[in-house]
Write a protein that holds these residues in place. Sequence first.
Motif, mmCIF file in Angstrom:
data_model
loop_
_atom_site.group_PDB
_atom_site.id
_atom_site.type_symbol
_atom_site.label_atom_id
_atom_site.label_comp_id
_atom_site.label_asym_id
_atom_site.label_seq_id
_atom_site.Cartn_x
_atom_site.Cartn_y
_atom_site.Cartn_z
ATOM 1 N N ASN A 52 0.609 -1.693 0.180
ATOM 2 C CA ASN A 52 -0.090 -0.233 -0.072
ATOM 3 C C ASN A 52 0.988 1.302 -0.204
ATOM 4 N N GLU A 53 1.278 1.307 0.849
ATOM 5 C CA GLU A 53 2.861 1.969 0.393
ATOM 6 C C GLU A 53 3.154 2.795 -0.291
ATOM 7 N N ALA A 54 3.751 1.189 -1.235
ATOM 8 C CA ALA A 54 4.677 1.308 -2.056
ATOM 9 C C ALA A 54 3.948 2.016 -2.771
ATOM 10 N N ILE A 55 2.393 2.059 -3.687
ATOM 11 C CA ILE A 55 1.680 2.257 -4.641
ATOM 12 C C ILE A 55 1.191 3.715 -4.056
ATOM 13 N N PHE A 56 0.710 4.248 -2.462
ATOM 14 C CA PHE A 56 0.645 5.432 -2.512
ATOM 15 C C PHE A 56 1.666 6.694 -2.570
ATOM 16 N N VAL A 57 3.418 6.335 -2.434
ATOM 17 C CA VAL A 57 3.993 7.283 -2.786
ATOM 18 C C VAL A 57 4.917 7.432 -4.072
ATOM 19 N N SER A 58 4.457 6.243 -4.924
ATOM 20 C CA SER A 58 5.134 6.180 -5.469
ATOM 21 C C SER A 58 4.288 7.035 -7.476
ATOM 22 N N ASP A 59 5.250 7.066 -8.203
ATOM 23 C CA ASP A 59 4.211 6.887 -9.491
ATOM 24 C C ASP A 59 4.728 5.363 -10.686
ATOM 25 N N ARG A 60 5.457 4.681 -9.860
ATOM 26 C CA ARG A 60 5.799 4.167 -10.759
ATOM 27 C C ARG A 60 6.223 2.915 -9.012
ATOM 28 N N VAL A 61 6.098 1.338 -9.296
ATOM 29 C CA VAL A 61 6.444 0.492 -8.649
ATOM 30 C C VAL A 61 6.685 -0.489 -9.098
ATOM 31 N N VAL A 62 8.172 -1.054 -8.808
ATOM 32 C CA VAL A 62 9.098 -2.198 -9.203
ATOM 33 C C VAL A 62 9.653 -3.654 -8.091
ATOM 34 N N GLY A 63 9.066 -4.248 -8.165
ATOM 35 C CA GLY A 63 8.999 -5.201 -7.779
ATOM 36 C C GLY A 63 10.179 -6.254 -8.258
ATOM 37 N N LEU A 64 10.988 -7.221 -7.451
ATOM 38 C CA LEU A 64 12.332 -8.024 -7.616
ATOM 39 C C LEU A 64 12.015 -8.741 -6.952
ATOM 40 N N SER A 65 11.836 -9.820 -7.262
ATOM 41 C CA SER A 65 11.520 -11.319 -6.708
ATOM 42 C C SER A 65 12.215 -12.662 -6.698
ATOM 43 N N GLN A 66 12.300 -13.631 -6.566
ATOM 44 C CA GLN A 66 12.794 -14.685 -6.534
ATOM 45 C C GLN A 66 12.245 -15.697 -7.726
ATOM 46 N N TYR A 67 11.010 -15.168 -7.182
ATOM 47 C CA TYR A 67 10.044 -16.127 -7.935
ATOM 48 C C TYR A 67 9.456 -15.928 -9.081
ATOM 49 N N TRP A 68 10.140 -16.409 -10.536
ATOM 50 C CA TRP A 68 10.104 -16.172 -11.770
ATOM 51 C C TRP A 68 10.087 -17.677 -12.520
ATOM 52 N N ASP A 69 10.527 -17.585 -13.485
ATOM 53 C CA ASP A 69 10.443 -19.211 -14.124
ATOM 54 C C ASP A 69 12.261 -18.890 -14.752
ATOM 55 N N TRP A 70 12.875 -19.331 -13.665
ATOM 56 C CA TRP A 70 14.274 -19.234 -13.651
ATOM 57 C C TRP A 70 14.315 -20.840 -14.781
ATOM 58 N N ARG A 71 13.535 -21.298 -14.638
ATOM 59 C CA ARG A 71 13.861 -22.706 -14.857
ATOM 60 C C ARG A 71 13.813 -23.049 -17.071
ATOM 61 N N GLU A 72 13.307 -22.076 -17.237
ATOM 62 C CA GLU A 72 12.913 -21.558 -18.178
ATOM 63 C C GLU A 72 14.513 -21.102 -19.043
#
Lengths: 294, 314
Positions: B222-242
């Motif tokens: 919520n804080e991220a969306i409220f204060v920013s004009d751009r949200v960047v998500g960093l995550s280890q959950y992505w299709d690294w198997r591919e």
Amino acid sequence: MIGKVGSKNANRVCALVSIAALLSFYTYLSHERHRKNPDDRTIPTWSQLWEGVVFLCQKPDTEETSGLLAAALEGTGLEGETEKHAGFLEGRILWEASKATLARLLGGLALGLAGGVLFGVLMGCFPLFDAGVSPVMYFASRIIPTAAMPIFFTLAGIELKMYLAMIAFGSMPIVTLTVSQYVREFPEELRYKAYTLGASHAEVITTAIFPHILPKVIDLAVLMIGPALVYLIAAEQIATGEGFGYRIRVLSRATRFEVVYPLIIILTVYAGAITCALKALQRFLCPWYLIGRR
Amino acid sequence: MTDTILKVKNVSHWFDSNRVLHNVNLDIKRGQVVALVGPSGCGKSTLLRAIVGTHPPLRGEITMRDRGEARLVTSPGRDRGIVYQRYSLFPHLTARENVAFGLMLDETGIPFRLFCRKAWKKLRKNHLEQAAEMLEKMKLGASLNKYPPEMSGGMCQRVAIAQALIMKPAALLLDEPFGALDEATREELQRILLTLYAENQTAREEGRDPPHTVVIVTHEINEAIFVSDRVVGLSQYWDWREAGETSCPGATIVYDKKAPVFSPDDERDFLSFRDQKDEILHAVFDPEFCQSYREYVALARTGSARKISNRSKR
Ligand SMILES: Nc1ncnc2c1ncn2[C@@H]1O[C@H](COP(=O)(O)OP(=O)(O)OP(=O)(O)O)[C@@H](O)[C@H]1O
Ligand SMILES: [Mg+2]
């Protein structure tokens, strides 16, 4: 309840009660002692103590002190060396002894602290320097200065510089190691922040790290007064010259305990006064430090 | 006016066998307020430390361009201000001295302060005045001479923001700056960030360069969306198997979209951006969801925006 803080007045009353108890116990002890042996000098009465204080503060009677000296040197194999102790016959004992002892104590402590802070900060800031110096410092911090005293006597005689060197070497390794630890405890976030605010390496040390460790260094100085006095008095009792240790030795040999007791108490008062002065300095230089722990 | 200030290119980082960041690419433009979100331990702080320059990445490069040549980031510098969650202020300085600290370090050196005492005294007075002005702006006019332990956590963080802002940094970096604060205080401080964004808007309208570029790390969506004009998500959950990996090679950017812009006195209505919140929860925080990391990256790293949904103009 445990840990509940009492009122100021209650605290004062408690302190006075215990001091009064101590003094009455001493009065009783010396009274008993003198009842059995009116000539006793090991636990002097209050009036004898007063005479002792007067003796300390007055210009000495040459005859009386010569007698003292002869008594002190008797049986030590040094009977012929009275002229070496000529200082004993001049000046007011308290004044001369205070001058000598305090100059050695404060000078030695200042040197030890200055060196310790310099090396400690460098060790804390530069790991490579730390790796090089810390084994030596650890070893040096384990040396017992009083055991090494004869070496100091031989190398530097019994002048001021010998005492300064001994106290400085005795306290510096501990100060160095402790200060380097303080520097390492400086939060890395603040270090990084100083750099993002445009600090040079020297400025990080002088404007961020040093003010931060200063109050702890002052506390450390207070702690070092004890060991420094131990080295100093031990050395003074062995060496021949001036100072509290020397006076106490000579006067004890002559069983002038009515003078020895005041000397010991005055020495304690000096240590207390230095502590108070350092604490005042800490309040003045680092007001923020005490806010944090109020 | 949309020039890139901060460029993160192919950045990877690892601690021994613990692979933390994998091929992170990020372009931050002048005037953006970017919120960086991600699951705990995904490497947000690691990325921010790399940008600050205290811990440069093991692979890839980070460049800063604030007018003139782009410079490779290898160490902390005065063009990047930082606010941490803890130890945000120097305890031996008052609020005002803390804010003036950067001016002193930036504009003078030790020899000047030692040997030109008169000139330094004059300059110091000016610094302290500037600092006081800055703190007034942060509504801290009554606490100028307080030491950090005498101030509340929220006040300390406000002083810390002032301390960084007075340097006019090209980029202001914040690592969970409000993480230790209660909700009411948090909202007050979020509104300070909105003020910065409003100042950017005014500057844009007047044809000036927007003065504030901000990256804020937070785990509060919520804080991220409220204060920013751009949200960047960093995550280890992505299709690294591919990508032919047998174990997770680290976190990468899996979400990059515009966020609605609020003005400092708008009501803070979390419901109004619930859809985006759910989307972020799904794309960034859901271990089960390991789709292509490009799926939710709307603001492509080259700058040619491939907009999936534009929610910024409300
Ligand atoms: N100095 C370090 N040495 C070894 N491993 C580290 C170090 N710093 C971070 N890590 C590891 O790197 C990973 C990412 O850490 P980081 O602090 O960047 O996460 P984060 O996203 O900021 O998490 P949080 O939301 O909890 O702050 C973690 O697995 C952590 O254990
Ligand atoms: Mg973190």
